[in-house]
Design a protein around this motif. Structure first.
Motif, PDB file in Angstrom:
ATOM      1  N   LEU A 166     -12.721  -3.448   4.070  1.00 48.76           N
ATOM      2  CA  LEU A 166     -12.151  -2.398   3.209  1.00 48.76           C
ATOM      3  C   LEU A 166     -13.180  -1.297   2.933  1.00 48.76           C
ATOM      4  CD1 LEU A 166      -9.842  -4.160   0.609  1.00 48.76           C
ATOM      5  CD2 LEU A 166      -9.199  -2.505   2.342  1.00 48.76           C
ATOM      6  N   LEU A 183     -13.056   1.009   5.786  1.00 51.38           N
ATOM      7  CA  LEU A 183     -11.903   1.909   5.683  1.00 51.38           C
ATOM      8  C   LEU A 183     -12.156   3.023   4.661  1.00 51.38           C
ATOM      9  CD1 LEU A 183      -8.992  -0.688   5.841  1.00 51.38           C
ATOM     10  CD2 LEU A 183      -9.566   1.019   7.558  1.00 51.38           C
ATOM     11  N   MET A 184     -12.892   2.695   3.605  1.00 50.23           N
ATOM     12  CA  MET A 184     -13.250   3.723   2.611  1.00 50.23           C
ATOM     13  C   MET A 184     -14.129   4.786   3.276  1.00 50.23           C
ATOM     14  SD  MET A 184     -12.300   2.821  -0.667  1.00 50.23           S
ATOM     15  CE  MET A 184     -13.514   3.105  -1.910  1.00 50.23           C
ATOM     16  N   ASN A 195     -12.031   6.944   5.560  1.00 47.59           N
ATOM     17  CA  ASN A 195     -11.253   7.843   4.710  1.00 47.59           C
ATOM     18  C   ASN A 195     -12.102   9.047   4.291  1.00 47.59           C
ATOM     19  OD1 ASN A 195      -9.088   8.630   3.201  1.00 47.59           O
ATOM     20  ND2 ASN A 195      -9.280   7.058   1.645  1.00 47.59           N
ATOM     21  N   ASP A 251     -11.844  13.132   5.245  1.00 46.38           N
ATOM     22  CA  ASP A 251     -11.798  14.200   4.238  1.00 46.38           C
ATOM     23  C   ASP A 251     -12.907  15.216   4.455  1.00 46.38           C
ATOM     24  OD1 ASP A 251      -9.681  12.919   3.151  1.00 46.38           O
ATOM     25  OD2 ASP A 251     -10.750  12.055   1.447  1.00 46.38           O
ATOM     26  N   ASP A 253      -8.132   4.187  13.001  1.00 48.04           N
ATOM     27  CA  ASP A 253      -8.925   3.092  12.396  1.00 48.04           C
ATOM     28  C   ASP A 253      -9.381   2.074  13.449  1.00 48.04           C
ATOM     29  OD1 ASP A 253      -8.174   4.401  10.140  1.00 48.04           O
ATOM     30  OD2 ASP A 253      -6.938   2.811   9.309  1.00 48.04           O
ATOM     31  N   ILE A 273      -4.185   0.646  -0.688  1.00 43.91           N
ATOM     32  CA  ILE A 273      -4.389  -0.664  -1.315  1.00 43.91           C
ATOM     33  C   ILE A 273      -5.624  -0.672  -2.210  1.00 43.91           C
ATOM     34  CG2 ILE A 273      -5.593  -1.492   0.790  1.00 43.91           C
ATOM     35  CD1 ILE A 273      -4.445  -4.288   0.170  1.00 43.91           C
ATOM     36  N   HIS A 316      -9.003  -1.686  -3.688  1.00 48.08           N
ATOM     37  CA  HIS A 316     -10.182  -2.218  -2.990  1.00 48.08           C
ATOM     38  C   HIS A 316     -10.417  -3.700  -3.277  1.00 48.08           C
ATOM     39  CE1 HIS A 316     -14.693  -1.462  -1.928  1.00 48.08           C
ATOM     40  NE2 HIS A 316     -14.044  -2.090  -0.986  1.00 48.08           N
ATOM     41  N   LEU A 344      -4.150  -7.941   2.289  1.00 47.31           N
ATOM     42  CA  LEU A 344      -4.824  -7.184   3.337  1.00 47.31           C
ATOM     43  C   LEU A 344      -4.514  -7.752   4.721  1.00 47.31           C
ATOM     44  CD1 LEU A 344      -6.732  -4.844   3.894  1.00 47.31           C
ATOM     45  CD2 LEU A 344      -8.632  -6.452   3.759  1.00 47.31           C
ATOM     46  N   LYS A 361      -2.917  -5.741   7.806  1.00 49.23           N
ATOM     47  CA  LYS A 361      -3.700  -5.514   9.021  1.00 49.23           C
ATOM     48  C   LYS A 361      -2.923  -5.863  10.290  1.00 49.23           C
ATOM     49  CE  LYS A 361      -8.582  -5.770   7.938  1.00 49.23           C
ATOM     50  NZ  LYS A 361      -9.735  -6.688   7.915  1.00 49.23           N
ATOM     51  N   CYS A 372      -0.824  -0.486  10.726  1.00 46.73           N
ATOM     52  CA  CYS A 372      -0.575   0.866  10.212  1.00 46.73           C
ATOM     53  C   CYS A 372      -1.853   1.425   9.584  1.00 46.73           C
ATOM     54  CB  CYS A 372       0.551   0.849   9.188  1.00 46.73           C
ATOM     55  SG  CYS A 372       0.094   0.001   7.672  1.00 46.73           S
ATOM     56  N   LYS A 373      -1.785   2.679   9.200  1.00 41.94           N
ATOM     57  CA  LYS A 373      -2.934   3.306   8.546  1.00 41.94           C
ATOM     58  C   LYS A 373      -3.155   2.657   7.172  1.00 41.94           C
ATOM     59  CE  LYS A 373      -5.746   6.960   8.939  1.00 41.94           C
ATOM     60  NZ  LYS A 373      -6.749   6.976  10.021  1.00 41.94           N
ATOM     61  N   ILE A 374      -4.397   2.264   6.898  1.00 42.10           N
ATOM     62  CA  ILE A 374      -4.715   1.634   5.611  1.00 42.10           C
ATOM     63  C   ILE A 374      -5.748   2.476   4.891  1.00 42.10           C
ATOM     64  CG2 ILE A 374      -5.565  -0.449   4.451  1.00 42.10           C
ATOM     65  CD1 ILE A 374      -5.004  -1.990   7.066  1.00 42.10           C
ATOM     66  N   ARG A 375      -5.486   2.760   3.624  1.00 42.52           N
ATOM     67  CA  ARG A 375      -6.458   3.505   2.830  1.00 42.52           C
ATOM     68  C   ARG A 375      -6.726   2.759   1.526  1.00 42.52           C
ATOM     69  NH1 ARG A 375      -8.100   4.985   6.407  1.00 42.52           N
ATOM     70  NH2 ARG A 375      -7.941   6.925   7.513  1.00 42.52           N
ATOM     71  N   PRO A 376      -7.935   2.225   1.349  1.00 40.26           N
ATOM     72  CA  PRO A 376      -8.231   1.568   0.076  1.00 40.26           C
ATOM     73  C   PRO A 376      -8.521   2.585  -1.022  1.00 40.26           C
ATOM     74  CG  PRO A 376      -9.849   1.016   1.795  1.00 40.26           C
ATOM     75  CD  PRO A 376      -9.078   2.197   2.268  1.00 40.26           C
ATOM     76  N   PHE A 377      -8.109   2.300  -2.244  1.00 44.22           N
ATOM     77  CA  PHE A 377      -8.545   3.135  -3.369  1.00 44.22           C
ATOM     78  C   PHE A 377      -9.452   2.305  -4.270  1.00 44.22           C
ATOM     79  CE2 PHE A 377      -5.740   1.656  -6.884  1.00 44.22           C
ATOM     80  CZ  PHE A 377      -4.708   1.040  -6.189  1.00 44.22           C
ATOM     81  N   ASN A 384      -5.710  11.140  -5.569  1.00 48.11           N
ATOM     82  CA  ASN A 384      -6.381  11.937  -4.555  1.00 48.11           C
ATOM     83  C   ASN A 384      -5.906  11.569  -3.139  1.00 48.11           C
ATOM     84  OD1 ASN A 384      -9.034  12.575  -2.906  1.00 48.11           O
ATOM     85  ND2 ASN A 384      -9.029  13.752  -4.800  1.00 48.11           N
ATOM     86  N   ILE A 385      -5.815  10.267  -2.876  1.00 49.28           N
ATOM     87  CA  ILE A 385      -5.364   9.807  -1.552  1.00 49.28           C
ATOM     88  C   ILE A 385      -3.890  10.173  -1.346  1.00 49.28           C
ATOM     89  CG2 ILE A 385      -4.994   7.782  -0.068  1.00 49.28           C
ATOM     90  CD1 ILE A 385      -7.400   6.466  -1.456  1.00 49.28           C
ATOM     91  N   LYS A 415      -3.346  13.714  -0.349  1.00 48.10           N
ATOM     92  CA  LYS A 415      -3.765  14.073   1.014  1.00 48.10           C
ATOM     93  C   LYS A 415      -2.951  13.376   2.101  1.00 48.10           C
ATOM     94  CE  LYS A 415      -8.510  14.929  -0.289  1.00 48.10           C
ATOM     95  NZ  LYS A 415      -9.705  14.166  -0.606  1.00 48.10           N
TER      96      LYS A 415
END
Lengths: 75, 384
Positions: A35, A38-39, A42, A46, A54, B126, B128, B135, B139, B143-148, B158-159, B162
């Motif tokens: 993860l 992935l951060m 990301n 940006d 990915d 998802i 963090h 997860l 996986k 698909c595209k995965i974006r952790p916050f 923010n994610i 965008k």
């Protein structure tokens, strides 16, 4: 700031690693998990306004690997 | 042979003391028995202490007498008994959604859900700190995965801002994060999802039966009405049995009944467990205030003594005391100290938590006796 320094800064910011990083640092030894990676992806998207697949980063072992893939495929 | 060498486990960290796969020789009584010795159990997710409740055991025995051990079929075939349907209805009503299905485990619920509904054209955002089962399920889809950042609404927003060009965006999180006890700001997450056209998915495994005025979990806790998203939970924690639930709008649950391979191709959850879940729901509906009062009282007493003894704790809003222990070695060592005083705890080391962010978790079930808690408090002072 050159590309290498910018990537290093992004990795440091997004993985909360306080120690000085270099390109040979092993991501697993740094405690960077999937993860975290992935951060980082990301943040790179940006920062450079690009879209990254990915899957390109699934086998990376070091910070240098990130830079190599970016140079080879995205810049 | 290279194949086996590659897969050889590094056991160096648990060579001296192995807290994993600990063999318990009793049910979740007070005390539990390990190696013939009496232990205090602070390691199970048995929040309400109902796993060994006589009313639950009686209901299970009755169901076994009626239905036997198993229906030896998947739910879509011969595994769907009247009791199965009744428990689906009861749990749906309990959570407060339109419909639900029950799978053999919480892990399968999370895996199966994403496999059935998400495609490569979608995007998953998802938290963090979200559980591995969420997860892993995502996986596999590719698909595209974006952790916050954990519970960070600003970062999530923010994610979302965008993220464009995806067929569907999902925002995935847990209600109670079990290694530390933090609770997701889920009402705000639902609001953000609405604002950006995303679908929220919540794993309420450590919330159901624990939080909310009547123990009904995160939706009750956060006063979320008319929830449009998806909901999953394990039934093996406060609900003291096994299995996992996926709940939501009727249209999606109907779809999952015929398309979720983890449900369709797994032998149905057995009658005994269904009867156990049903009885636990009845007990929560009638006795939650009394039981949860006990659970919170024990949690607070232990927390106060831990703090006074100088332990560094994770800030928690759930009845989970999580001691920050540092490296994997230090974490195992702290767990060992408790073990030497006949107290069983749960040590979390990497990769379950980030490197050097090891934690020792203590959950005191409401079934523990007052004198047991007093022993725990004494031991904490001794080992500090």
């Amino acid at each position: 700031m050159n590309l290498e320094e910018r990537i290093m800064e992004i990795v440091s910011e997004n993985t909360e690693k306080e120690q000085t990083l270099d390109l040979t640092n092993s991501l697993s030894e740094l405690g960077v998990d999937s993860l975290d990676i992935l951060m980082v992806i990301n943040a790179i998207e940006d920062e450079f306004n690009i879209t990254i697949d990915d899957g390109d980063f699934k086998d990376i072992k070091t910070i240098g690997d990130i830079l190599n893939i970016l140079r080879k495929k995205y810049f | 042979m290279e194949f086996y060498q590659r897969l050889q486990l590094d056991k160096s960290i648990i060579q001296d003391f192995n807290p994993y796969y600990c063999q318990i020789e009793s049910g979740l009584d007070d005390p539990i028995i390990i190696n013939g010795k009496r232990f205090i159990n602070l390691a199970s997710n048995n929040y309400l202490g109902l796993a060994n409740d006589s009313r639950v055991k009686e209901a299970i025995i009755k169901s076994v007498e009626k239905y036997g051990a198993s229906l030896c079929g998947t739910p879509i075939a011969t595994g769907y008994i009247d009791l199965f349907k009744r428990v689906e209805e009861k749990i749906t009503q309990f959570i407060g959604l339109e419909d639900a299905i029950i799978l053999p485990s919480g892990y399968q619920a999370n895996n199966g859900l994403f496999n059935a509904i998400v495609g490569k054209e979608d995007m998953m955002i998802i938290d963090h700190f979200a559980h591995s089962s969420l997860l892993q399920g995502i996986k596999i889809v590719g698909c595209k995965i974006r952790p916050f950042l954990h519970n960070n609404l600003e970062h999530l927003k923010n994610i979302l801002e965008k993220s464009a060009g995806f067929r569907q965006i999902f925002v995935v999180t847990e209600s109670v994060f079990s290694t530390e006890g933090s609770i997701a700001p889920f009402k705000e997450i639902v609001d953000l999802c609405e604002q950006y056209g995303a679908l929220p998915v919540i794993d309420d495994s450590h919330g159901i039966g624990v939080i909310g005025k009547n123990g009904r979990g995160i939706l009750e806790e956060k006063n979320i009405n008319n929830y449009q998203g998806l909901y999953t939970a394990s039934l093996g924690k406060a609900l003291a049995n096994a299995g996992g639930v996926i709940a939501g709008k009727k249209i999606i649950i109907d779809y999952l009944r015929y398309s979720c391979s983890h449900l369709i191709y797994s032998t149905a959850i057995v009658p005994g467990i269904l009867a156990g879940i049903e009885k636990v729901l009845d007990i929560i509906n009638s006795d939650f205030q009394i039981i949860s009062h006990q659970m919170w009282r024990y949690y607070k007493a232990i927390r106060e003594v831990l703090i006074n003894a100088g332990f560094n704790l994770v800030s928690s809003n759930a009845p989970i005391n999580s001691i920050i222990a540092g490296s994997s070695k230090d974490t195992i060592l702290l767990s060992k100290k408790f073990y030497e005083h006949n107290i069983l705890t749960t040590p979390f080391i990497a990769p379950s938590v980030p490197q050097n962010a090891g934690k020792v978790r203590l959950i005191a079930g409401a079934n523990l006796k007052e004198e047991t808690i007093n022993v725990v408090l004494k031991v904490i002072k001794e080992i500090a």
